[in-house]
Design an enzyme around this catalytic site. Structure first.
Site, PDB file in Angstrom:
ATOM      1  N   ASP A  91      -5.106  10.811   8.651  1.00 47.20           N
ATOM      2  CA  ASP A  91      -3.870  10.266   9.200  1.00 47.20           C
ATOM      3  C   ASP A  91      -3.486  10.876  10.529  1.00 47.20           C
ATOM      4  O   ASP A  91      -3.678  12.066  10.770  1.00 47.20           O
ATOM      5  CB  ASP A  91      -2.728  10.508   8.195  1.00 47.20           C
ATOM      6  CG  ASP A  91      -2.809   9.553   7.019  1.00 47.20           C
ATOM      7  OD1 ASP A  91      -2.726   8.334   7.264  1.00 47.20           O
ATOM      8  OD2 ASP A  91      -2.983  10.022   5.883  1.00 47.20           O
ATOM      9  N   GLU A 102       0.863  -1.169   0.000  1.00 47.40           N
ATOM     10  CA  GLU A 102       0.000   0.000   0.000  1.00 47.40           C
ATOM     11  C   GLU A 102       0.904   1.224   0.000  1.00 47.40           C
ATOM     12  O   GLU A 102       1.704   1.406   0.913  1.00 47.40           O
ATOM     13  CB  GLU A 102      -0.886  -0.027   1.241  1.00 47.40           C
ATOM     14  CG  GLU A 102      -2.137   0.756   1.041  1.00 47.40           C
ATOM     15  CD  GLU A 102      -3.050   0.621   2.236  1.00 47.40           C
ATOM     16  OE1 GLU A 102      -3.929  -0.248   2.203  1.00 47.40           O
ATOM     17  OE2 GLU A 102      -2.873   1.368   3.195  1.00 47.40           O
TER      18      GLU A 102
END
Lengths: 374, 267
Positions: free
Chosen positions: B61, B50
């Site tokens: 995030d 990924e």
């Protein structure tokens, strides 16, 4: 997405609920001091020698800006949804103060995220929020301004969604926020429409408001949008120049993009990265703009102009000296535009300016910029 | 093209383990290192890579990945640069690559042009952190045309109706967020994760990989018993951040990744 669906549903239910509307109306009247008046700025009008200038006095709201209208409504909604904690982002600090105030009033826990650059510029408001019992968390990432405070608020919200409502302060972010915040701010426009008709005996020729995210502008414009004869102008921050990174004029330098869950005009580079913005006023220092403003822009119902830092500072002094009102630096951008156009307009015509906030918070920053030691 | 992802899952299942899916941010610590790190992860046993596309405002995030994005951006990493890195990786590797990206860079690039260029570079799947399934139809259409899978996120708060909506657009797997919140290491796993994963697999009729907050080999082992794949990101990214661009970086990352890869065995 689930929290947004939950919020949409709660808002839809609340706005149909007479008890909710009554409680909000009562608080706006007896706690915030609404309706706020419209003042005819007689000396300023004479100074410009043109159109009559009227000021919608949102600076007279409790906490000193229009932000309390939305903050109270959303905090009532949070309580109704059974959430004991609210979070908020703030740029100029006015929304943070408003949310801290509403949270204190309603007994909710409150945390406010604020970029560290804004904390410096708006130190007074940081302390005000703490006095009101809120926890203020500095965000030291990216451009250290409003955008980064929103990033951090969104992260907090997704982490604590069960207990927390995110009180977004402008007509930004994912649905239902833009529509909901506009509705909570539309009280400005509906009052102003009646008041200006009474005082000026006709509709204004022009309505002007500053546009950061765009909540005060959406609030006052919404009532006037159906009247095609009324020209609507939103004023963006021109910062210190026209190059990307030196301003926050999304309509002049931005392109359609997606930020914070909304598709709108965004200041970005060719790779789709969000660029830094600059404005003397923390409340306008944001790289995107409310999606409804984008629609008004594209459909040409509202025109958007830019005013640079220096012009805004001049208007800040002008209103203080001619009307005895120290405006917020955000609001000073709208006034600077009025100073440009009022002299060219006929004396029978009226300009209505949304005086979205008072300038006490900006006094130390203006003094610093002008090299005055306090 | 997306056959690579399918084959990776099949291979892992035959070996009696969950697929190991490491995450790194492209361009961190600098673009020259990304292909080297990808190869190191492959040697360590990665089934799918990924690859994060750095963005200025990574709202999904936590601090670890935010800093990684800042490092990558400061080295001039852009979306087209990331596609170049994937193309470079393809000279020497068939490791399936899923891009983990925010929508705006793709929007600015142009969805149709992005799909074509990504496919040509050898991208196998794309995950948009900030595109909900309601808005994903256009992306799905554009990617499908070039044989790239759309990877959709499912959150613990997602309703049954939403998970079913995901089924219509999902490729060979969906990505289940282990815990409400943003990416980043966590000390504990959510209660009831196993039941949630089983439910999502049933409703979405797709494989389920679990990520967000998986930071120790013990957690990986637990999740590997019931999930089809496990994503490990921040634990690797943190180490990359600590070490910076030093000669031993690929070896170090390989060693940590191996400990996670070994933990994917099913008992």
């Amino acid at each position: 997405m689930a929290p947004l669906e939950e919020l949409t549903q709660a808002w839809q239910e609340a706005r149909r609920d007479r008890a909710f509307r009554r409680e909000l109306a009562d608080l706006l009247e007896n706690y915030c001091g609404r309706p706020t008046p419209i003042s005819h700025a007689a000396r300023l009008t004479k100074h410009f020698g043109g159109a009559a200038v009227y000021l919608k006095r949102e600076d007279l709201c409790h906490t000193g800006a229009h932000k309390i209208n939305n903050a109270l409504a959303q905090c009532l909604l949070a309580r109704r949804m059974g959430k004991g904690r609210v979070i908020a982002e703030t740029g100029a600090g006015q929304h943070g103060v408003a949310v801290a105030t509403a949270a204190a009033l309603l007994g909710l826990r409150c945390r406010v995220y604020m970029g560290t650059e804004d904390e410096r510029r708006q130190a007074l408001n940081v302390y005000r929020m703490k006095l009101l019992g809120a926890e203020v968390v500095g965000v030291d990432a990216g451009s250290r301004t409003l955008k980064d405070a929103i990033n951090e608020s969104l992260r907090d919200w997704v982490t604590n969604v069960a207990s927390t409502h995110y009180v977004l302060g402008s007509v930004l972010g994912p649905h239902p926020y833009p529509a909901m915040v506009r509705e909570f701010q539309s009280v400005i426009g509906s009052e102003a429409l009646l008041q200006i008709r009474k005082q000026h005996r006709s509709l204004p020729r022009l309505v002007v408001a500053c546009v950061g995210g765009g909540s005060n502008a959406a609030g006052i414009f919404s009532a006037f949008v159906p009247y095609r004869q009324v020209e609507l102008v939103g004023v963006e921050a021109g910062g210190r120049g026209t190059r990307l990174g030196e301003h926050a004029a999304r309509f002049a330098g931005g392109a359609p993009g997606v930020l914070h869950g909304t598709r709108s005009y965004v200041l970005q580079d060719q790779d789709g990265l969000i660029v830094q913005t600059h404005s003397v006023s923390a409340g306008l220092d944001y790289p995107a703009v409310g999606p409804e403003h984008a629609w008004w822009h594209d459909s040409r119902r509202v025109s958007y102009v830019r005013v640079e830092d220096g012009e805004a500072l001049d208007a800040f002094h002008l209103l203080s000296e001619f009307e005895g009102i120290v405006p917020a630096l955000e609001t000073a951008h709208a006034l600077a535009y009025v100073a440009r156009v009022a002299p060219r307009m006929g004396s029978g015509e009226a300009i209505l300016v949304n005086l979205s906030g008072r300038g006490d918070k900006d006094v130390t920053e203006v003094a610093r910029l002008e090299g005055v030691a306090l | 093209m997306s056959g690579r992802i399918e084959r990776a899952f099949t291979r892992a299942r035959k070996a009696k383990r969950a697929a190991f899916i490491p995450y790194i941010t492209a361009g961190d610590p600098n673009p020259e290192r990304t292909v080297v790190l990808a190869r190191a992860l492959e040697r360590a046993g990665a089934d799918i890579l990924e690859l994060g596309v750095p963005f200025t405002d990574p709202i999904a995030d936590g601090p670890t990945n935010q800093r990684a994005a800042e490092r990558a951006l400061s080295r001039g990493t852009t979306l087209s640069g990331v596609l170049g890195l994937v193309r470079e990786l393809r000279y020497s590797s068939e490791l399936p690559v899923v891009l983990f990206t925010y929508f705006n860079p793709v929007h600015a690039y142009g969805m149709a042009r992005f799909a074509v260029d990504a496919a040509a570079a050898g991208v196998d799947g794309v995950l948009f952190t900030d595109v909900p399934v309601d808005e994903a139809a256009v992306a799905h259409e554009a990617l499908k045309r070039v044989g790239i899978e759309l990877v959709l996120l499912v959150a613990p708060t997602s309703t049954r109706a939403r998970v079913k909506a995901v089924r219509r657009l999902a490729g060979s797997f969906v990505y289940f967020i282990a815990r409400a919140g943003v990416t980043g290491p966590r000390t504990s796993l959510e209660e009831g994760l196993e039941d949630q994963v089983r439910l999502v697999r049933k409703l979405a009729k797709a494989r389920v990989v679990v990520g967000f907050g998986v930071s120790t080999p013990e957690q990986v082992t637990r999740i590997a018993q019931f999930a089809d794949g496990v994503v490990v990101g921040s634990a690797l990214v943190e180490r990359i951040g600590e070490l910076g661009d030093v000669p031993e970086l690929p070896g170090e990352v390989e060693a940590i990744a191996r400990s996670f890869a070994l933990a994917t065995r099913r008992k």
